[in-house]
Design a protein around this motif. Structure first.
Motif, PDB file in Angstrom:
ATOM      1  N   GLU A 190       0.841  -1.198   0.000  1.00 32.09           N
ATOM      2  CA  GLU A 190       0.000   0.000   0.000  1.00 32.09           C
ATOM      3  C   GLU A 190       0.872   1.243   0.000  1.00 32.09           C
ATOM      4  O   GLU A 190       1.948   1.268   0.596  1.00 32.09           O
TER       5      GLU A 190
ATOM      6  N   GLU B 254       1.893   3.770  -5.796  1.00 37.99           N
ATOM      7  CA  GLU B 254       0.928   4.044  -6.845  1.00 37.99           C
ATOM      8  C   GLU B 254       1.653   4.541  -8.097  1.00 37.99           C
ATOM      9  O   GLU B 254       2.773   5.060  -8.029  1.00 37.99           O
TER      10      GLU B 254
ATOM     11  N   ARG C 237      -2.238  -7.947  -7.306  1.00 36.94           N
ATOM     12  CA  ARG C 237      -2.186  -6.605  -6.719  1.00 36.94           C
ATOM     13  C   ARG C 237      -1.339  -5.671  -7.558  1.00 36.94           C
ATOM     14  O   ARG C 237      -1.634  -4.484  -7.686  1.00 36.94           O
TER      15      ARG C 237
ATOM     16  N   LYS D 147      -2.663  -2.061  -9.906  1.00 40.84           N
ATOM     17  CA  LYS D 147      -2.154  -0.692  -9.803  1.00 40.84           C
ATOM     18  C   LYS D 147      -2.143   0.002 -11.154  1.00 40.84           C
ATOM     19  O   LYS D 147      -1.805   1.182 -11.259  1.00 40.84           O
TER      20      LYS D 147
END
Length: 419
Positions: free
Chosen positions: A389, A392, A414, A418
């Motif tokens: 997390e 980005e 995951r 993104k």
């Protein structure tokens, strides 16, 4: 192996879905033991294959046992030596005799064998031969108590299957049950392979293959059976991959079809020409990138075969199309190596490459995260830190995963998310 019989119960051959508890000679207690082996139905049992076969047509005599080698042999118990009281680490040992001599077999942490063995019993043993204090020994061998009965042809004088067993259910009763089930039901399985396919591949029918996988007449017959069952496994795998590929091609993706100027400039900086294999693979990847569907490709090759150059061409194409790329490696050392290689290939094109691993911290990490989300980094190389997390991208369009088998499905998903 994969099971072909996935049709509704109404069309399945009678008996395959019968619970083992209701098979003659099984009952609730034995069914509970079989359940520990994940065997619930007749069909489960048919596909419960042995992990090896023991050639009981050629048992080694005690005199011919060679220390350091693995042998199968048989003899009669003449004495038993349980561990002395208070010495739990001592082995349980038995001395056996055949027509040529004696051998000692021993088992550690097995006091229950005192209730299992008795003088005069005949044992078949399989294990590695050793020597202790001048005597030939077998330490912790597989064993089976030989009993003379009507089923002796199953357990003796042939290639005998050896299965993963469980407490309370030894090889002999398990083998007897599987013999009966194979004889009664193997031929009733629906074969998923049409006869022309089997003929073209020189594959036996499914029922015949299962019979030979359990109780082969010869070693070549066992090998042919394993080949047929392995073919079925790979067929199911390929069909599954084909279904996933079909679903992927229906999903919407990013069409990257720039003029290819960055790729040409990259190729011009190389001190060598691409090989035919590289040209072919790059052409396939370039076509996939230009399509409006997601691309999932495995690029496989030996070390030094030129996979990184092909990946760099894909990165350059993605950047020219207005997107960013991420390269994920399983270790920090590999990530640093990729940073060096991709940097050397992409720097002449003016494309910035940065490293993001758990070792990159503080202000440096914050600056690279800002650059990634602002779209200032053409390519980010990193480890699993890329999927954390807070990481980005402005327009992630391409991910390259090195040694992808070392990452979980969720980790790769995951990273794709993104984009």
């Amino acid at each position: 192996m994969a099971r072909p019989d996935s049709a509704p119960a109404a069309t399945a051959p009678e008996g395959l879905h019968t619970a083992l508890q209701f098979v003659k000679g099984v009952g609730p207690a034995r069914a509970r033991q079989l359940r520990r082996l994940e065997l619930e139905t007749v069909e489960d049992a048919l596909f419960f294959l042995p992990y090896r076969h023991e050639d009981r047509t050629r048992l080694t005599s005690f005199r011919s046992l060679v220390p350091g080698e693995t042998h199968s042999c048989a003899g009669v118990i003449v004495s038993l030596s349980p561990p002395p009281r208070g010495r739990r680490g001592a082995p349980f040992a038995v001395v056996l005799r055949d027509a040529t001599g004696y051998v000692t077999a021993s088992w550690f942490h097995a006091p229950y064998l005192e209730r299992v063995f008795a003088r005069g019993q005949r044992l078949v043993l399989h294990g590695k031969v050793g020597r202790f204090r001048g005597s030939v020994t077998l330490q912790h061998p597989d064993f089976e108590i030989v009993e003379s009965d009507d089923d002796d042809r199953i357990h003796w004088g042939r290639l005998v299957p050896v299965y993963h067993a469980t407490e309370g259910l030894g090889q002999r009763p398990l083998r007897t049950l599987l013999w009966r089930l194979v004889e009664a039901h193997a031929a009733s399985l629906v074969d998923p392979l049409p006869e022309p396919v089997r003929a073209r591949r020189a594959l036996p029918a499914l029922g015949e293959s299962l019979r030979s996988a359990h109780f082969p007449e010869t070693e070549p017959a066992a090998a042919t059976a394993r080949r047929r069952l392995a073919f079925d496994d790979f067929l199911v795998l390929q069909l599954g991959l084909g279904i996933l590929r079909a679903r992927t091609t229906r999903a919407r993706g990013i069409a990257m079809n720039p003029r290819g100027q960055l790729g040409e400039r990259l190729r011009a900086t190389l001190p060598f020409a691409l090989t035919r294999a590289q040209e072919r693979v790059w052409g396939e990847i370039r076509t996939d990138m230009a399509s409006p569907h997601p691309m999932h490709r495995l690029l496989q090759g030996d070390v030094g075969s030129g996979k990184t150059v092909v990946a760099a061409l894909a990165v350059a194409t993605a950047v020219e199309a207005g997107y960013q790329a991420a390269v994920m490696a399983p270790t920090e050392i590999l990530a640093e190596q990729h940073l060096l290689t991709f940097g050397q290939l992409l720097a002449p094109l003016g494309l910035p490459v940065a490293l993001l691993t758990s070792a990159v911290t503080g202000r440096q990490r914050a600056a690279r995260l800002r650059a990634a989300v602002a779209g200032e980094l053409a390519c980010v190389v990193g480890t699993h830190a890329l999927v954390q997390e807070g990481v980005e991208f402005r327009r992630l369009g391409l991910t390259v995963v090195d040694e992808q088998h070392r990452f979980g499905v969720e980790q790769r998903a995951r990273l794709r998310a993104k984009g």
